[in-house]
Motif scaffolding. Structure first.
Motif, PDB file in Angstrom:
ATOM      1  N   ASP A 191      23.988  -7.033 -27.850  1.00 50.49           N
ATOM      2  CA  ASP A 191      25.442  -7.578 -28.001  1.00 50.49           C
ATOM      3  C   ASP A 191      25.672  -8.880 -27.140  1.00 50.49           C
ATOM      4  OD1 ASP A 191      26.112  -5.821 -29.788  1.00 50.49           O
ATOM      5  OD2 ASP A 191      27.230  -4.506 -28.377  1.00 50.49           O
ATOM      6  N   ILE A 192      25.213  -8.941 -25.957  1.00 47.07           N
ATOM      7  CA  ILE A 192      25.256 -10.036 -25.152  1.00 47.07           C
ATOM      8  C   ILE A 192      24.572 -11.187 -26.027  1.00 47.07           C
ATOM      9  CG2 ILE A 192      24.686 -11.146 -23.023  1.00 47.07           C
ATOM     10  CD1 ILE A 192      25.154  -8.342 -21.658  1.00 47.07           C
ATOM     11  N   SER A 193      23.434 -10.937 -25.938  1.00 48.45           N
ATOM     12  CA  SER A 193      22.532 -12.037 -26.957  1.00 48.45           C
ATOM     13  C   SER A 193      23.019 -12.552 -28.159  1.00 48.45           C
ATOM     14  CB  SER A 193      20.946 -11.409 -27.022  1.00 48.45           C
ATOM     15  OG  SER A 193      20.281 -12.359 -27.605  1.00 48.45           O
ATOM     16  N   ARG A 194      23.581 -11.584 -28.991  1.00 46.71           N
ATOM     17  CA  ARG A 194      24.187 -11.946 -30.327  1.00 46.71           C
ATOM     18  C   ARG A 194      25.381 -12.886 -29.976  1.00 46.71           C
ATOM     19  NH1 ARG A 194      28.273  -9.539 -32.682  1.00 46.71           N
ATOM     20  NH2 ARG A 194      27.845  -7.474 -31.862  1.00 46.71           N
ATOM     21  N   TYR A 195      26.280 -12.323 -29.178  1.00 48.53           N
ATOM     22  CA  TYR A 195      27.444 -13.242 -28.908  1.00 48.53           C
ATOM     23  C   TYR A 195      27.040 -14.516 -28.038  1.00 48.53           C
ATOM     24  CZ  TYR A 195      30.701  -9.103 -29.468  1.00 48.53           C
ATOM     25  OH  TYR A 195      31.207  -8.320 -29.938  1.00 48.53           O
ATOM     26  N   ALA A 196      26.057 -14.750 -27.458  1.00 44.85           N
ATOM     27  CA  ALA A 196      25.635 -15.998 -27.055  1.00 44.85           C
ATOM     28  C   ALA A 196      25.230 -16.923 -27.951  1.00 44.85           C
ATOM     29  CB  ALA A 196      24.576 -15.907 -25.935  1.00 44.85           C
ATOM     30  N   ARG A 197      24.499 -16.325 -28.995  1.00 41.51           N
ATOM     31  CA  ARG A 197      23.988 -17.200 -30.198  1.00 41.51           C
ATOM     32  C   ARG A 197      24.923 -17.780 -31.061  1.00 41.51           C
ATOM     33  NH1 ARG A 197      20.128 -13.050 -30.662  1.00 41.51           N
ATOM     34  NH2 ARG A 197      21.169 -12.112 -32.041  1.00 41.51           N
ATOM     35  N   ASP A 198      26.223 -16.586 -31.261  1.00 42.41           N
ATOM     36  CA  ASP A 198      27.326 -17.123 -32.233  1.00 42.41           C
ATOM     37  C   ASP A 198      28.227 -18.194 -31.392  1.00 42.41           C
ATOM     38  OD1 ASP A 198      26.390 -15.305 -34.043  1.00 42.41           O
ATOM     39  OD2 ASP A 198      27.714 -13.692 -33.412  1.00 42.41           O
ATOM     40  N   ILE A 199      28.184 -17.869 -30.330  1.00 40.83           N
ATOM     41  CA  ILE A 199      28.992 -18.984 -29.542  1.00 40.83           C
ATOM     42  C   ILE A 199      28.460 -20.349 -29.377  1.00 40.83           C
ATOM     43  CG2 ILE A 199      30.140 -19.795 -27.301  1.00 40.83           C
ATOM     44  CD1 ILE A 199      30.550 -16.729 -26.802  1.00 40.83           C
ATOM     45  N   ALA A 200      27.229 -20.390 -29.231  1.00 40.05           N
ATOM     46  CA  ALA A 200      26.271 -21.657 -29.192  1.00 40.05           C
ATOM     47  C   ALA A 200      26.383 -22.199 -30.545  1.00 40.05           C
ATOM     48  CB  ALA A 200      24.913 -21.408 -29.048  1.00 40.05           C
ATOM     49  N   TRP A 201      26.470 -21.564 -31.499  1.00 41.88           N
ATOM     50  CA  TRP A 201      26.443 -22.095 -33.114  1.00 41.88           C
ATOM     51  C   TRP A 201      27.997 -22.795 -33.377  1.00 41.88           C
ATOM     52  CZ3 TRP A 201      29.839 -20.916 -37.110  1.00 41.88           C
ATOM     53  CH2 TRP A 201      29.556 -21.521 -38.247  1.00 41.88           C
ATOM     54  N   LYS A 202      29.025 -21.898 -32.649  1.00 48.41           N
ATOM     55  CA  LYS A 202      30.390 -22.613 -32.829  1.00 48.41           C
ATOM     56  C   LYS A 202      30.866 -23.480 -31.857  1.00 48.41           C
ATOM     57  CE  LYS A 202      32.863 -20.912 -35.177  1.00 48.41           C
ATOM     58  NZ  LYS A 202      33.175 -21.011 -36.503  1.00 48.41           N
ATOM     59  N   THR A 203      30.058 -23.912 -30.967  1.00 47.64           N
ATOM     60  CA  THR A 203      30.449 -25.067 -30.282  1.00 47.64           C
ATOM     61  C   THR A 203      29.727 -26.248 -30.556  1.00 47.64           C
ATOM     62  OG1 THR A 203      28.204 -24.315 -28.467  1.00 47.64           O
ATOM     63  CG2 THR A 203      30.689 -23.608 -27.921  1.00 47.64           C
ATOM     64  N   ASN A 204      28.497 -26.098 -31.135  1.00 49.05           N
ATOM     65  CA  ASN A 204      27.881 -26.892 -31.965  1.00 49.05           C
ATOM     66  C   ASN A 204      28.617 -27.611 -33.044  1.00 49.05           C
ATOM     67  OD1 ASN A 204      25.786 -28.105 -34.196  1.00 49.05           O
ATOM     68  ND2 ASN A 204      25.126 -28.424 -32.148  1.00 49.05           N
ATOM     69  N   ASP A 205      29.102 -26.639 -33.757  1.00 53.45           N
ATOM     70  CA  ASP A 205      30.132 -27.002 -34.941  1.00 53.45           C
ATOM     71  C   ASP A 205      31.550 -27.696 -34.338  1.00 53.45           C
ATOM     72  OD1 ASP A 205      31.340 -27.088 -37.794  1.00 53.45           O
ATOM     73  OD2 ASP A 205      32.788 -25.648 -36.813  1.00 53.45           O
ATOM     74  N   MET A 206      31.988 -27.201 -33.199  1.00 47.29           N
ATOM     75  CA  MET A 206      33.131 -27.835 -32.639  1.00 47.29           C
ATOM     76  C   MET A 206      32.716 -29.274 -32.208  1.00 47.29           C
ATOM     77  SD  MET A 206      34.816 -24.645 -30.522  1.00 47.29           S
ATOM     78  CE  MET A 206      36.089 -25.654 -29.905  1.00 47.29           C
ATOM     79  N   ARG A 207      31.661 -29.387 -31.825  1.00 47.48           N
ATOM     80  CA  ARG A 207      31.142 -30.696 -31.119  1.00 47.48           C
ATOM     81  C   ARG A 207      31.530 -31.934 -32.101  1.00 47.48           C
ATOM     82  NH1 ARG A 207      26.188 -31.376 -27.026  1.00 47.48           N
ATOM     83  NH2 ARG A 207      26.555 -33.696 -26.745  1.00 47.48           N
ATOM     84  N   TRP A 208      31.273 -31.806 -33.234  1.00 46.13           N
ATOM     85  CA  TRP A 208      31.290 -32.657 -34.322  1.00 46.13           C
ATOM     86  C   TRP A 208      32.995 -32.815 -34.577  1.00 46.13           C
ATOM     87  CZ3 TRP A 208      27.463 -35.765 -35.860  1.00 46.13           C
ATOM     88  CH2 TRP A 208      26.407 -35.222 -35.438  1.00 46.13           C
ATOM     89  N   ASP A 209      33.794 -31.846 -34.709  1.00 48.20           N
ATOM     90  CA  ASP A 209      34.880 -31.866 -34.894  1.00 48.20           C
ATOM     91  C   ASP A 209      35.737 -32.631 -34.020  1.00 48.20           C
ATOM     92  OD1 ASP A 209      35.017 -30.425 -37.433  1.00 48.20           O
ATOM     93  OD2 ASP A 209      35.348 -28.537 -36.427  1.00 48.20           O
ATOM     94  N   ALA A 210      35.221 -32.358 -32.663  1.00 54.07           N
ATOM     95  CA  ALA A 210      35.755 -33.045 -31.232  1.00 54.07           C
ATOM     96  C   ALA A 210      35.448 -34.396 -31.278  1.00 54.07           C
ATOM     97  CB  ALA A 210      35.503 -32.384 -30.078  1.00 54.07           C
ATOM     98  N   GLN A 211      34.345 -34.872 -31.764  1.00 54.67           N
ATOM     99  CA  GLN A 211      34.183 -36.313 -31.911  1.00 54.67           C
ATOM    100  C   GLN A 211      35.008 -36.927 -32.883  1.00 54.67           C
ATOM    101  OE1 GLN A 211      29.990 -37.018 -32.589  1.00 54.67           O
ATOM    102  NE2 GLN A 211      30.208 -39.348 -33.117  1.00 54.67           N
ATOM    103  N   LYS A 212      35.025 -36.191 -34.025  1.00 53.52           N
ATOM    104  CA  LYS A 212      35.839 -36.989 -35.208  1.00 53.52           C
ATOM    105  C   LYS A 212      37.350 -36.933 -34.746  1.00 53.52           C
ATOM    106  CE  LYS A 212      34.756 -34.949 -39.002  1.00 53.52           C
ATOM    107  NZ  LYS A 212      35.013 -33.840 -40.067  1.00 53.52           N
ATOM    108  N   LEU A 213      37.937 -35.808 -34.017  1.00 48.27           N
ATOM    109  CA  LEU A 213      39.216 -36.099 -33.466  1.00 48.27           C
ATOM    110  C   LEU A 213      39.166 -37.310 -32.525  1.00 48.27           C
ATOM    111  CD1 LEU A 213      41.976 -34.451 -33.186  1.00 48.27           C
ATOM    112  CD2 LEU A 213      41.345 -33.360 -31.302  1.00 48.27           C
ATOM    113  N   THR A 214      38.384 -37.634 -31.589  1.00 42.19           N
ATOM    114  CA  THR A 214      38.734 -38.656 -30.851  1.00 42.19           C
ATOM    115  C   THR A 214      38.451 -40.113 -31.750  1.00 42.19           C
ATOM    116  OG1 THR A 214      37.375 -37.655 -29.045  1.00 42.19           O
ATOM    117  CG2 THR A 214      37.488 -40.166 -28.862  1.00 42.19           C
TER     118      THR A 214
END
Length: 219
Positions: A191-214
């Motif tokens: 579960d720890i490994s799965r959550y880490a992968r899912d969070i990493a995928w989500k932060t990567n997606d958020m990175r593009w949105d954050a750049q777009k917001l700026t």
């Protein structure tokens, strides 16, 4: 004689009255008495512009996301070290050493990772909801830049540190006999490994949105 005196007195009073009346009329003609007929001008107090209220509400939404992002970034600062410590404990258990709190620590890590995942999901939605509201404004752009900075830190942390450490922990636990390491250890490590992968995928997606917001708020 008395009648003559009374007549003279009446004549004097009459002349005085006529003189006073004449003076009053002349004063009125000369403008000595001025009647102010101008009504007082009432200046209404202007109401607060609706635009300012909208702007303040938008600033509040930006600031709230920034604070939440900073809080999550701070909470996960030592996450990699904590996961690596768990892996070291697992290795010691495999070599015959005891680790009395390993099972409970592993379980708590799984719970914390679940909490981090739920939080990043919420923050991702909040970030996306700000994109159509973004306006070119110096203050908003400053807050958006701070948000982007925290998102970038989180993305680097989970994609290059936490995800790899969690994967190593899962592999180490899976190689150990469940009778020694505990029957729930493999599930918790997975579960720890799965959550880490899912969070990493989500932060990567958020990175593009954050750049777009700026970019959208840059004056």
């Amino acid at each position: 004689m008395k009648k003559t005196v009374l007549s003279l007195f009446a004549l004097v009073l009459s002349c005085s009255f006529l003189s006073a009346k004449s003076s009053t009329i002349e004063d009125l003609k000369g403008g000595a008495f001025v009647i102010n007929t101008k009504a007082e001008t009432v200046i209404p107090v202007p109401a607060a512009p609706v635009k300012d209220e909208v702007q303040q509400d938008l600033v509040y939404k930006f600031q709230r996301l920034k604070d939440d992002m900073w809080r999550l970034e701070s909470d996960t600062t030592w996450l990699r070290n904590d996961i690596e410590r768990l892996e070291q404990d697992a290795r010691r258990i495999a070599q015959g050493s005891s680790a009395s709190f390993f099972s409970s620590d592993l379980r708590n890590m799984s719970i914390n990772m679940s909490r981090h995942y739920n939080e990043i999901q919420r923050l991702s939605q909040d970030l996306k909801s700000l994109l159509p509201l973004a306006k070119k404004d110096e203050k908003l752009n400053k807050i958006a830049s701070d948000i982007e900075w925290d998102v970038r830190d989180l993305d680097n942390r989970f994609n290059f540190d936490v995800k790899n450490s969690a994967q190593n922990l899962e592999w180490t636990v899976r190689r150990i006999d469940p009778k020694i390491i505990g029957y729930n250890a493999q599930w918790d490590a997975s579960d720890i490994s799965r959550y880490a992968r899912d969070i990493a995928w989500k932060t990567n997606d958020m990175r593009w949105d954050a750049q777009k917001l700026t970019d959208s708020t840059r004056p």
